[in-house]
Write a protein that holds these residues in place. Structure first.
Motif, PDB file in Angstrom:
ATOM      1  N   ARG A 207      45.128  37.137  46.737  1.00 15.94           N
ATOM      2  CA  ARG A 207      44.720  36.256  45.641  1.00 15.94           C
ATOM      3  C   ARG A 207      45.851  36.053  44.649  1.00 15.94           C
ATOM      4  NH1 ARG A 207      38.736  38.902  44.456  1.00 15.94           N
ATOM      5  NH2 ARG A 207      37.614  37.801  46.118  1.00 15.94           N
ATOM      6  N   LEU A 208      46.589  37.135  44.382  1.00 10.90           N
ATOM      7  CA  LEU A 208      47.681  37.055  43.411  1.00 10.90           C
ATOM      8  C   LEU A 208      48.733  36.044  43.849  1.00 10.90           C
ATOM      9  CD1 LEU A 208      49.105  38.203  40.873  1.00 10.90           C
ATOM     10  CD2 LEU A 208      50.114  39.951  42.370  1.00 10.90           C
TER      11      LEU A 208
ATOM     12  N   THR B 195      44.304  44.526  38.282  1.00  8.26           N
ATOM     13  CA  THR B 195      43.956  43.782  37.067  1.00  8.26           C
ATOM     14  C   THR B 195      43.584  44.767  35.967  1.00  8.26           C
ATOM     15  OG1 THR B 195      43.132  41.943  38.407  1.00  8.26           O
ATOM     16  CG2 THR B 195      42.441  42.012  36.099  1.00  8.26           C
ATOM     17  N   LEU B 196      44.240  44.654  34.823  1.00  9.55           N
ATOM     18  CA  LEU B 196      44.074  45.644  33.751  1.00  9.55           C
ATOM     19  C   LEU B 196      43.263  45.130  32.566  1.00  9.55           C
ATOM     20  CD1 LEU B 196      47.742  47.002  33.654  1.00  9.55           C
ATOM     21  CD2 LEU B 196      45.792  47.998  34.846  1.00  9.55           C
ATOM     22  N   ALA B 197      42.759  43.911  32.628  1.00  9.99           N
ATOM     23  CA  ALA B 197      42.145  43.291  31.449  1.00  9.99           C
ATOM     24  C   ALA B 197      41.006  44.131  30.879  1.00  9.99           C
ATOM     25  CB  ALA B 197      41.655  41.894  31.801  1.00  9.99           C
ATOM     26  N   LYS B 198      40.108  44.617  31.748  1.00  7.29           N
ATOM     27  CA  LYS B 198      38.939  45.354  31.269  1.00  7.29           C
ATOM     28  C   LYS B 198      39.352  46.636  30.553  1.00  7.29           C
ATOM     29  CE  LYS B 198      36.643  47.692  34.283  1.00  7.29           C
ATOM     30  NZ  LYS B 198      35.734  48.082  35.400  1.00  7.29           N
TER      31      LYS B 198
ATOM     32  N   SER C   7      43.238  41.590  46.928  1.00  8.42           N
ATOM     33  CA  SER C   7      43.725  41.308  45.575  1.00  8.42           C
ATOM     34  C   SER C   7      45.154  40.784  45.592  1.00  8.42           C
ATOM     35  CB  SER C   7      43.652  42.587  44.725  1.00  8.42           C
ATOM     36  OG  SER C   7      44.462  43.610  45.280  1.00  8.42           O
TER      37      SER C   7
END
Length: 255
Positions: A159-160, A20-23, A156
């Motif tokens: 979950r994806l 996850t790259l959001a942060k 992860s």
């Protein structure tokens, strides 16, 4: 007809499923408005190749990988889980061991999971069934939902590709996997240094290079303190005269 405008520069990030790259992308956009990000979802098998092919500036990879000619920093660990059909007997357990899964059909190469391979009934008995055709983890999880077998993947990833007809449970005795950030060692640019700083949590003010000390404001001039004026002496009014002690000066003037 006007030609299409030439696209401006961008910084391309490749990443494997589950990352996850959001942060990090939010921090980058706040810090480097001059250089927009581009994203390249990549299969695990291609996570290093996109760097050598110059299709990405950096790549989030799932370790281990061949790190020849790469700079690589490990980032975080991932919990392994087994994906089972929702009505499986183990669905009531909070976690499982590989011994609990010894009788299952693994929809993966057993060599990728030596902990399971060493106890698996179908491996020990030589009755291992050939794997059905699968192009992705998503395909494998679809087969899990159909009751064909099981898969063990990072949490992860589960979950994806989560579905309502499967469940995931931690496998406590399978080694954790790790995510790392990789780039070509000989092509480290200031932009890559900036992105590594974002991932490592360095602030915008911090840098690898020493920065000049900010100029200090001149000290304020201190005014000399004035001594307080002496008060004029004034005799006390109405002060009674001192009394003579007993016997003092008695008899003076007498003959």
């Amino acid at each position: 007809m006007d030609a299409d405008p030439t696209p401006g520069p961008s910084f391309t990030i490749a990443f494997v499923p589950g990352v996850t790259l959001a942060k990090w992308s939010k921090a980058w956009q706040e810090r480097r408005k001059d250089l927009p990000l581009a994203f390249a979802p990549t299969a695990e098998a291609d996570a290093v190749g996109v760097l050598h092919d110059r299709k990405a500036d950096v790549s989030f990879v799932r370790l281990p990988v061949d790190d020849t000619d790469l700079s690589l920093i490990p980032l975080y660990s991932e919990v392994p889980v087994v994906v089972l059909p929702k009505d499986h007997d183990l669905s009531l357990a909070e976690s499982v061991t590989v011994a609990d899964l010894a009788g299952e059909h693994l929809l993966q190469d057993p060599d990728e999971l030596p902990e399971w391979r060493d106890v698996a009934v179908e491996v020990q008995n030589g009755t291992r069934r050939p794997l059905p055709e699968m192009r992705s983890v998503e395909d494998a999880i679809e087969l899990v939902a159909a009751g064909v077998g099981i898969v063990i993947v990072p949490q992860s990833v589960a979950r994806l590709y989560g579905r309502k007809d499967v469940i995931a449970r931690p496998v406590i005795d399978v080694a954790e996997t790790r995510i790392g950030l990789a780039w070509l060692a000989d092509e480290t640019t200031p932009d890559i240094d900036d992105f590594v700083g974002v991932v490592r949590g360095r602030t915008a003010r911090s840098s690898r290079a020493p920065q000049e000390e900010p100029e200090k404001a001149p000290p304020k001039e201190r005014k000399p303190q004035q001594k307080p004026k002496a008060k004029p002496f004034t005799p006390r009014q109405g002060r009674a005269p001192k009394k003579l002690g007993k016997g003092r000066n008695r008899g003076r003037g007498r003959s």
